[in-house]
Write an enzyme that holds these catalytic residues in place. Structure first.
Site, mmCIF file in Angstrom:
data_model
loop_
_atom_site.group_PDB
_atom_site.id
_atom_site.type_symbol
_atom_site.label_atom_id
_atom_site.label_comp_id
_atom_site.label_asym_id
_atom_site.label_seq_id
_atom_site.Cartn_x
_atom_site.Cartn_y
_atom_site.Cartn_z
ATOM 1 N N ARG A 114 -0.050 61.554 -112.530
ATOM 2 C CA ARG A 114 0.410 60.362 -113.250
ATOM 3 C C ARG A 114 1.541 60.665 -114.234
ATOM 4 O O ARG A 114 1.558 60.165 -115.365
ATOM 5 C CB ARG A 114 -0.754 59.665 -113.986
ATOM 6 C CG ARG A 114 -1.884 59.232 -113.084
ATOM 7 C CD ARG A 114 -1.481 58.204 -112.038
ATOM 8 N NE ARG A 114 -2.536 58.054 -111.059
ATOM 9 C CZ ARG A 114 -2.521 58.671 -109.865
ATOM 10 N NH1 ARG A 114 -1.491 59.410 -109.494
ATOM 11 N NH2 ARG A 114 -3.514 58.507 -109.035
ATOM 12 N N CYS B 113 -5.168 49.584 -113.928
ATOM 13 C CA CYS B 113 -6.155 50.491 -114.525
ATOM 14 C C CYS B 113 -5.668 50.936 -115.897
ATOM 15 O O CYS B 113 -4.515 51.324 -116.058
ATOM 16 C CB CYS B 113 -6.380 51.709 -113.631
ATOM 17 S SG CYS B 113 -7.375 51.302 -112.202
ATOM 18 N N GLU C 241 -3.870 55.394 -119.321
ATOM 19 C CA GLU C 241 -2.813 55.422 -118.298
ATOM 20 C C GLU C 241 -1.679 54.467 -118.673
ATOM 21 O O GLU C 241 -0.506 54.753 -118.458
ATOM 22 C CB GLU C 241 -3.381 55.022 -116.929
ATOM 23 C CG GLU C 241 -2.273 54.868 -115.894
ATOM 24 C CD GLU C 241 -2.758 54.629 -114.483
ATOM 25 O OE1 GLU C 241 -3.435 55.505 -113.947
ATOM 26 O OE2 GLU C 241 -2.426 53.565 -113.927
HETATM 27 N N1 EPU Z 1 -16.472 51.760 -109.175
HETATM 28 C C1 EPU Z 1 -17.604 51.424 -109.876
HETATM 29 N N2 EPU Z 1 -17.504 50.469 -110.840
HETATM 30 C C2 EPU Z 1 -16.352 49.852 -111.140
HETATM 31 C C3 EPU Z 1 -15.195 50.200 -110.450
HETATM 32 C C4 EPU Z 1 -15.274 51.167 -109.447
HETATM 33 O O1 EPU Z 1 -18.680 51.975 -109.634
HETATM 34 O O2 EPU Z 1 -16.352 48.989 -112.045
HETATM 35 C C5 EPU Z 1 -16.566 52.759 -108.108
HETATM 36 C C6 EPU Z 1 -16.198 52.182 -106.742
HETATM 37 O O3 EPU Z 1 -17.300 51.579 -106.136
HETATM 38 C C7 EPU Z 1 -15.717 53.413 -105.998
HETATM 39 C C8 EPU Z 1 -15.113 54.297 -107.098
HETATM 40 O O4 EPU Z 1 -15.603 53.763 -108.332
HETATM 41 O O5 EPU Z 1 -16.809 54.098 -105.439
HETATM 42 C C9 EPU Z 1 -13.602 54.317 -107.095
HETATM 43 O O6 EPU Z 1 -13.121 52.988 -107.266
HETATM 44 P P1 EPU Z 1 -11.698 52.517 -106.685
HETATM 45 O O7 EPU Z 1 -11.664 52.736 -105.229
HETATM 46 O O8 EPU Z 1 -11.455 51.137 -107.199
HETATM 47 O O9 EPU Z 1 -10.682 53.551 -107.284
HETATM 48 P P2 EPU Z 1 -10.237 53.877 -108.765
HETATM 49 O O10 EPU Z 1 -10.171 55.365 -108.881
HETATM 50 O O11 EPU Z 1 -11.076 53.163 -109.770
HETATM 51 C C10 EPU Z 1 -7.673 53.961 -108.144
HETATM 52 C C11 EPU Z 1 -6.419 53.666 -108.905
HETATM 53 C C12 EPU Z 1 -6.074 52.186 -108.793
HETATM 54 C C13 EPU Z 1 -5.916 51.803 -107.329
HETATM 55 C C14 EPU Z 1 -7.228 52.130 -106.616
HETATM 56 C C15 EPU Z 1 -7.055 51.851 -105.128
HETATM 57 C C16 EPU Z 1 -6.432 55.187 -110.821
HETATM 58 C C17 EPU Z 1 -6.658 55.350 -112.287
HETATM 59 N N3 EPU Z 1 -6.642 53.966 -110.312
HETATM 60 O O12 EPU Z 1 -8.757 53.272 -108.810
HETATM 61 O O13 EPU Z 1 -4.794 52.029 -109.401
HETATM 62 O O14 EPU Z 1 -5.614 50.434 -107.175
HETATM 63 O O15 EPU Z 1 -7.524 53.553 -106.780
HETATM 64 O O16 EPU Z 1 -8.030 52.404 -104.383
HETATM 65 O O17 EPU Z 1 -6.048 56.138 -110.148
HETATM 66 C C18 EPU Z 1 -3.578 51.372 -111.325
HETATM 67 O O18 EPU Z 1 -3.162 52.540 -111.343
HETATM 68 O O19 EPU Z 1 -3.216 50.520 -112.150
HETATM 69 C C19 EPU Z 1 -4.546 51.014 -110.304
HETATM 70 C C20 EPU Z 1 -5.086 49.816 -110.258
#
Ligand code: EPU
Length: 315
Positions: free
Chosen positions: A182, A238, A309
């Site tokens: 990032r 995020c 972030e």
């Molecule tokens: N999860 C939970 N509770 C929640 C949210 C997520 O348990 O409230 C669990 C989900 O079920 C899943 C895991 O956490 O098992 C990961 O969740 P997700 O796939 O949404 O991925 P993330 O790591 O939370 C990242 C990026 C997002 C991007 C998604 C797409 C970062 C910080 N965030 O989110 O990016 O859209 O992957 O898959 O790397 C952004 O950077 O602004 C952003 C939205």
């Protein structure tokens, strides 16, 4: 006040209605918060942007470049100096003739990542679908090395064109750029000056496949994203980076029982815990307080320090 009357006069005479003064930044950020920018200027083309940047350098004035304002928390006191909005310029996308199943796609810094993904998809170019989960523009995404579990900008960037403070444009090949999680550490040529360079274009190295393959994959990612993220609420995507190992920020905040927690109109999203949404009247102070409460609760529950972030600017 950083800007003097003669500065305002110059901006007005060159940019006419594209220069606004005491412009509320809440109008230009996806969180819909933020105090006024002393001046907010939207150059119509690259040559006007160069004129502005040179003038800022000559007058030693501070500036902030804003693309779509989707990863930005502007504080309630606003921004001193000039906010440069690149919305009206740097929005071209084109590609060269493919060679050996690879293609170079160039996109201006203000092109939305979603638009670039669409361009790649409809042309059958693969490698950008990871970015479908990310709000924001090409320039911001390169600067932040934006990414998801499916990949990050560093995987596909082949070069970046930067407008330097004296008005010249320098192109940096991938090998000269140091991407990290990032973020991007500029080579000394860009960062040595007390006024940073501005990304104006990214060039991406993609694979040539079929439109059907790329769009089928894209549809899956978009379906998942709209089911798991509060896309229609005011947010900055995020709010925290994922920790380098272990549970994601969203999982930790969720497990700490913080979904739905509110300070004023700032709320931890019930859909995805790593999003803070503005329910309508939140201030930047509400969002900051909620952000720090989340960090404290997650630290006391799991001994993990969540790193922000979103870019925080202003006073
Ligand atoms: N999860 C939970 N509770 C929640 C949210 C997520 O348990 O409230 C669990 C989900 O079920 C899943 C895991 O956490 O098992 C990961 O969740 P997700 O796939 O949404 O991925 P993330 O790591 O939370 C990242 C990026 C997002 C991007 C998604 C797409 C970062 C910080 N965030 O989110 O990016 O859209 O992957 O898959 O790397 C952004 O950077 O602004 C952003 C939205």
């Amino acid at each position: 006040m950083t800007l003097k009357k003669h500065h305002r006069d110059w901006l007005e005479s060159v940019f006419a209605s594209d220069a606004k003064f005491e412009e509320p930044m809440s109008r230009h950020t996806s969180l819909h918060v933020g105090g006024p920018a002393e001046a907010h200027v939207s150059p119509r083309n690259q040559s006007d942007l160069v004129t502005l940047v040179k003038w800022l350098k000559e007058n030693n004035l501070p500036f902030l470049v804003v693309g779509s304002g989707t990863n930005l928390l502007v504080l309630d006191g606003g921004v001193r100096g000039v906010v440069i909005s690149i919305k009206q310029c740097l929005n071209d996308i084109h590609h060269q003739n493919p060679e050996q199943n690879r293609v170079r796609v160039s996109a201006g810094a203000s092109v939305r990542l979603s638009a670039l993904c669409k361009y790649a998809g409809t042309n059958g170019f693969q490698g950008l679908n990871f970015a479908l989960g990310i709000p924001g523009t090409v320039g911001g995404a390169i600067f932040m090395n934006a990414g998801t579990h499916h990949g990050c900008m560093a995987d596909i960037v082949s070069s970046v064109a930067v407008l330097m403070p004296h008005g010249e444009i320098k192109t940096f090949e991938h090998t000269t750029l140091s991407f990290r999680y990032r973020g991007l550490d500029w080579p000394p040529a860009v960062s040595n000056d007390n006024q940073p360079g501005i990304i104006i274009e990214g060039c991406f190295n993609l694979a040539v496949t079929s439109k059907k393959t790329v769009l089928a994959e894209a549809n899956e990612i978009l379906k998942k994203r709209s089911a798991t993220q509060p896309l229609h609420r005011w947010s900055a995507g995020c709010i925290f980076k994922n920790p380098p190992e272990g549970k994601t920020a969203g999982q930790l905040i969720d497990l700490a029982g913080l979904k739905g927690k509110r300070i004023g109109d700032a709320q931890v999203s019930n859909t995805h815990a790593n999003f803070i949404i503005n329910r309508g009247q939140a201030s930047a102070a509400d969002i900051l307080k909620l952000k720090s409460d989340i960090q404290n609760t997650v630290f006391s529950s799991f001994k993990v320090r969540l790193e922000t972030e979103v870019q925080i600017v202003g006073t």
